[in-house]
Design an enzyme around this catalytic site. Structure first.
Site, PDB file in Angstrom:
ATOM      1  N   VAL A 168       0.835  -1.199   0.000  1.00  0.00           N
ATOM      2  CA  VAL A 168       0.000   0.000   0.000  1.00  0.00           C
ATOM      3  C   VAL A 168       0.870   1.250   0.000  1.00  0.00           C
ATOM      4  O   VAL A 168       0.583   2.234  -0.699  1.00  0.00           O
ATOM      5  CB  VAL A 168      -0.968  -0.006   1.203  1.00  0.00           C
ATOM      6  CG1 VAL A 168      -1.810   1.262   1.216  1.00  0.00           C
ATOM      7  CG2 VAL A 168      -1.869  -1.230   1.150  1.00  0.00           C
ATOM      8  N   TYR A 169       1.968   1.220   0.753  1.00  0.00           N
ATOM      9  CA  TYR A 169       2.909   2.344   0.761  1.00  0.00           C
ATOM     10  C   TYR A 169       3.469   2.582  -0.634  1.00  0.00           C
ATOM     11  O   TYR A 169       3.511   3.725  -1.116  1.00  0.00           O
ATOM     12  CB  TYR A 169       4.034   2.061   1.756  1.00  0.00           C
ATOM     13  CG  TYR A 169       5.106   3.122   1.807  1.00  0.00           C
ATOM     14  CD1 TYR A 169       4.918   4.293   2.549  1.00  0.00           C
ATOM     15  CD2 TYR A 169       6.309   2.964   1.120  1.00  0.00           C
ATOM     16  CE1 TYR A 169       5.907   5.267   2.599  1.00  0.00           C
ATOM     17  CE2 TYR A 169       7.292   3.937   1.168  1.00  0.00           C
ATOM     18  CZ  TYR A 169       7.088   5.080   1.908  1.00  0.00           C
ATOM     19  OH  TYR A 169       8.069   6.047   1.954  1.00  0.00           O
ATOM     20  N   LEU A 170       3.886   1.512  -1.314  1.00  0.00           N
ATOM     21  CA  LEU A 170       4.430   1.675  -2.657  1.00  0.00           C
ATOM     22  C   LEU A 170       3.387   2.217  -3.624  1.00  0.00           C
ATOM     23  O   LEU A 170       3.689   3.049  -4.481  1.00  0.00           O
ATOM     24  CB  LEU A 170       4.976   0.334  -3.173  1.00  0.00           C
ATOM     25  CG  LEU A 170       6.471   0.094  -2.956  1.00  0.00           C
ATOM     26  CD1 LEU A 170       6.819   0.060  -1.479  1.00  0.00           C
ATOM     27  CD2 LEU A 170       6.923  -1.179  -3.644  1.00  0.00           C
ATOM     28  N   ALA A 172       0.868   4.189  -2.909  1.00  0.00           N
ATOM     29  CA  ALA A 172       0.691   5.617  -2.623  1.00  0.00           C
ATOM     30  C   ALA A 172       1.852   6.436  -3.166  1.00  0.00           C
ATOM     31  O   ALA A 172       1.653   7.490  -3.788  1.00  0.00           O
ATOM     32  CB  ALA A 172       0.543   5.830  -1.120  1.00  0.00           C
ATOM     33  N   LYS A 173       3.070   5.955  -2.944  1.00  0.00           N
ATOM     34  CA  LYS A 173       4.240   6.715  -3.370  1.00  0.00           C
ATOM     35  C   LYS A 173       4.357   6.780  -4.891  1.00  0.00           C
ATOM     36  O   LYS A 173       4.786   7.790  -5.452  1.00  0.00           O
ATOM     37  CB  LYS A 173       5.505   6.123  -2.745  1.00  0.00           C
ATOM     38  CG  LYS A 173       5.658   6.446  -1.263  1.00  0.00           C
ATOM     39  CD  LYS A 173       5.741   7.943  -1.016  1.00  0.00           C
ATOM     40  CE  LYS A 173       6.013   8.292   0.421  1.00  0.00           C
ATOM     41  NZ  LYS A 173       6.138   9.761   0.642  1.00  0.00           N
TER      42      LYS A 173
END
Length: 262
Positions: A168-170, A172-173
């Site tokens: 999920v972090y990837l 978003a980024k």
């Protein structure tokens, strides 16, 4: 408290256009964000910053206020968009129209695909992406009125490297690159520049404490072209350039500071 990443005197640039310019930094109490706050204060800017870490934010503002115009710390959860807009309004009331926005706040918590729920997915997007859009929306009229401004969105090389363990972090980024391009096109006619500052593996206290083990150190040494560690001040110095008038014709770009890894 000791000032974060205090630059050595002499070899680094000063930017006269940043003097008295109002700067707003999200997630500015610790780590890379604290370095942004310190470096802009050292340039003579009027700095406001928000964070959920109240004790660290207040301590940083007090420490910087001993040698520079004291930054304004605002306790705020950036996932609460109403609170974020309120913090930006408070900064505007204190220092005048926002000229520079540094969208720094994020949380790179590790997680597996299997454990993600709709609720945790939304929470990951909220802390890593959504607030960047709404902060930009909240400062756009200020920048239009003053004839221009600079928005600096923080990305990450993690998605470029196909790093595992935090999908999920990837997501978003990676989306921040699209956000930057969209904002740069729509705000460009008003003289507002929007760029993405893309860190590599920055050696903050948190990163050292949680993830810099022997395997991580080997990956760092194998990945980077340059020897040494990427430090918060390396990101801050690039942000100063992107905020200053020196970069007046620079927009819709990615600026990767990673020692040549990506």
């Amino acid at each position: 408290m000791a000032l974060p990443d205090h630059p050595e005197p002499g070899p680094y640039a000063s930017y006269p256009s940043l003097v008295d310019r109002t700067v707003f930094v999200t997630g500015g109490a610790t780590g890379i964000g604290a370095s942004f706050v310190a470096h802009f204060a050292q340039q003579g800017a009027r700095v406001a910053f928000c964070d959920i870490d109240t004790s660290s934010g207040e301590a940083l503002a007090d420490a910087l206020g001993e040698a520079h115009a004291k930054p304004l710390f605002l306790s705020c959860d950036i996932t609460d968009i109403g609170a974020l807009k309120g913090a930006i309004a408070d900064a505007r009331s204190a220092f005048g129209p926002i000229a520079v926005l540094v969208n720094n706040a994020a949380n790179d918590r590790r997680h597996s695909i299997a454990e993600v729920t709709p609720e945790s997915f939304d929470a990951g997007i909220a802390v890593n992406l959504r607030h960047q859009f709404f902060a930009a929306q909240a400062v756009a009229d200020d920048m239009k009125a003053r004839g221009g401004g600079s928005i600096i969105n923080l990305g990450s090389i993690s998605w470029m490297l196909k790093q595992g363990g935090m999908p999920v972090y990837l997501t978003a980024k990676a989306a921040i690159a699209g956000l930057t391009h969209a904002l740069a096109r729509d705000l460009g006619p008003f003289g507002i520049r929007v760029n993405t500052l893309v860190p590599g593996w920055v050696m903050t206290e948190k990163q050292r404490r949680l993830w810099l083990d022997e395997a991580g150190l080997k990956a760092l040494q194998a990945g980077q072209c340059l020897d040494g560690e990427v430090m918060p001040e390396d990101l801050a110095r690039m942000a100063l350039f992107l905020a200053a008038d020196d970069s007046r014709m620079v927009t819709a770009q990615d600026f990767i500071v990673d020692g040549g890894w990506a």
